[in-house]
Each structure stands twice: as C-alpha cells, then as structure tokens.
Design a protein around this motif. Structure first.
Motif, mmCIF file in Angstrom:
data_model
loop_
_atom_site.group_PDB
_atom_site.id
_atom_site.type_symbol
_atom_site.label_atom_id
_atom_site.label_comp_id
_atom_site.label_asym_id
_atom_site.label_seq_id
_atom_site.Cartn_x
_atom_site.Cartn_y
_atom_site.Cartn_z
ATOM 1 N N GLY A 1 30.471 37.574 39.176
ATOM 2 C CA GLY A 1 30.269 38.620 40.167
ATOM 3 C C GLY A 1 30.456 40.017 39.593
ATOM 4 N N ARG A 2 30.916 40.096 38.375
ATOM 5 C CA ARG A 2 31.129 41.395 37.707
ATOM 6 C C ARG A 2 30.256 41.462 36.455
ATOM 7 N N GLU A 3 28.981 41.415 36.666
ATOM 8 C CA GLU A 3 28.020 41.372 35.561
ATOM 9 C C GLU A 3 28.114 42.585 34.644
ATOM 10 N N ASP A 4 28.487 43.742 35.196
ATOM 11 C CA ASP A 4 28.503 44.962 34.393
ATOM 12 C C ASP A 4 29.492 44.896 33.239
ATOM 13 N N ASP A 5 30.564 44.121 33.392
ATOM 14 C CA ASP A 5 31.524 44.020 32.284
ATOM 15 C C ASP A 5 31.893 42.568 31.967
ATOM 16 N N TYR A 6 30.969 41.627 32.272
ATOM 17 C CA TYR A 6 31.207 40.220 31.960
ATOM 18 C C TYR A 6 31.464 40.078 30.458
ATOM 19 N N GLY A 7 32.516 39.379 30.127
ATOM 20 C CA GLY A 7 32.881 39.165 28.729
ATOM 21 C C GLY A 7 33.780 40.236 28.148
ATOM 22 N N ALA A 8 34.012 41.301 28.901
ATOM 23 C CA ALA A 8 34.870 42.386 28.394
ATOM 24 C C ALA A 8 36.298 41.880 28.188
ATOM 25 N N ARG A 9 36.897 42.319 27.110
ATOM 26 C CA ARG A 9 38.290 41.975 26.796
ATOM 27 C C ARG A 9 39.196 43.065 27.347
ATOM 28 N N ILE A 10 40.281 42.635 27.991
ATOM 29 C CA ILE A 10 41.192 43.568 28.643
ATOM 30 C C ILE A 10 42.611 43.290 28.166
ATOM 31 N N PRO A 11 43.227 44.209 27.426
ATOM 32 C CA PRO A 11 44.617 44.018 26.992
ATOM 33 C C PRO A 11 45.584 44.421 28.107
ATOM 34 N N LEU A 12 46.651 43.648 28.252
ATOM 35 C CA LEU A 12 47.694 43.930 29.240
ATOM 36 C C LEU A 12 49.052 43.892 28.555
ATOM 37 N N ASP A 13 49.922 44.807 28.928
ATOM 38 C CA ASP A 13 51.288 44.766 28.419
ATOM 39 C C ASP A 13 52.017 43.549 28.988
ATOM 40 N N VAL A 14 52.933 43.010 28.218
ATOM 41 C CA VAL A 14 53.728 41.846 28.602
ATOM 42 C C VAL A 14 55.156 42.288 28.830
ATOM 43 N N PRO A 15 55.854 41.780 29.839
ATOM 44 C CA PRO A 15 55.344 40.874 30.865
ATOM 45 C C PRO A 15 54.444 41.613 31.847
ATOM 46 N N THR A 16 53.541 40.857 32.464
ATOM 47 C CA THR A 16 52.625 41.445 33.430
ATOM 48 C C THR A 16 52.714 40.718 34.759
ATOM 49 N N ASP A 17 52.532 41.454 35.824
ATOM 50 C CA ASP A 17 52.466 40.845 37.153
ATOM 51 C C ASP A 17 51.034 40.945 37.699
ATOM 52 N N GLN A 18 50.090 41.285 36.834
ATOM 53 C CA GLN A 18 48.698 41.438 37.243
ATOM 54 C C GLN A 18 47.925 40.124 37.222
ATOM 55 N N LEU A 19 48.495 39.070 36.653
ATOM 56 C CA LEU A 19 47.796 37.785 36.556
ATOM 57 C C LEU A 19 48.389 36.787 37.538
ATOM 58 N N SER A 20 47.502 35.982 38.118
ATOM 59 C CA SER A 20 47.950 34.860 38.936
ATOM 60 C C SER A 20 47.000 33.693 38.683
ATOM 61 N N ARG A 21 47.519 32.494 38.848
ATOM 62 C CA ARG A 21 46.699 31.307 38.615
ATOM 63 C C ARG A 21 45.644 31.184 39.694
ATOM 64 N N ARG A 22 44.494 30.767 39.300
ATOM 65 C CA ARG A 22 43.394 30.572 40.248
ATOM 66 C C ARG A 22 43.546 29.253 40.936
#
Length: 115
Positions: A94-115
């Motif tokens: 659904g996000r074709e404009d940046d499909y495959g883009a790599r995104i670095p996040l600082d650890v620990p992160t609260d931005q991720l959740s299991r699908r």
C-alpha cells in the motif's frame, strides 16, 4: 542503545545473543527482543529465560508494523539488528512510493509491534 541494566540472554548451544531480560524493579522480569519489544508479560526470571529460549531469533523473520507519528502504521520486515539500532524495510504494498526503503531506528524502540 540498549540500557546497561538489561540482562543479555544467550542461546546455550552457540552463545548467540537472542534477546534481553528487563528487570522491572519489583522482582519481575520481561523477556524482550534484540530491539526491546516485549515478548511476554513480566514474570519470574526463569519464565523470561524460557520465553527467550523458545523464541530464539525466530521473531526476526516476522512481519512487523512500524508506527510513525504522522503516518498510518505500515508493514515492515527486520533487515538488521544491533544493540544500537534496528533496520527495517518497508514491505507494505500500500506504500508503493517507498516500497523496499530501509528505515533505521534507534534501539530500544517502541515504534514496532508484531503483526
């Protein structure tokens, strides 16, 4: 960066780091991924260790949801994880404009959740 008070948990067979045990301060512990996502509720240390032993690094192959402040959550996969950062890749069609883009996040992160 992973806080110093988090306890590293190593896989017994090869001493590979599989996650962390986070002391809650009340005698309980939370098992967490390499990037700080809790894998279970707080419990005793043996339970936290058992959760990490059972999960191993399998959670790295899961699809995750990334939440940014001003965007709808979208699907990502883990590409790289270290004590300093986790790198995810957009796998949301659904996000074709940046499909495959790599995104670095600082650890620990609260931005991720299991699908």
């Amino acid at each position: 960066m992973i806080p110093n008070h988090w306890i590293r948990h190593l896989r017994e067979e090869d001493l590979e780091l599989v996650g962390y045990i986070i002391p809650t301060g009340d005698g309980r512990f939370v098992p967490a991924t390499l990037f700080g996502y809790p894998l279970a509720e707080a419990g005793d240390r043996a339970d936290a260790e058992s959760v990490l032993d059972a999960a191993g690094l399998s959670y790295l192959a899961d699809t995750w949801m990334l939440r940014n402040e001003d965007e709808e959550p979208f699907q990502v996969e883990i590409v790289e994880s270290s004590p300093d950062r986790v790198v995810v890749r957009n796998v949301d069609f659904g996000r074709e404009d940046d499909y495959g883009a790599r995104i670095p996040l600082d650890v620990p992160t609260d931005q991720l959740s299991r699908r």
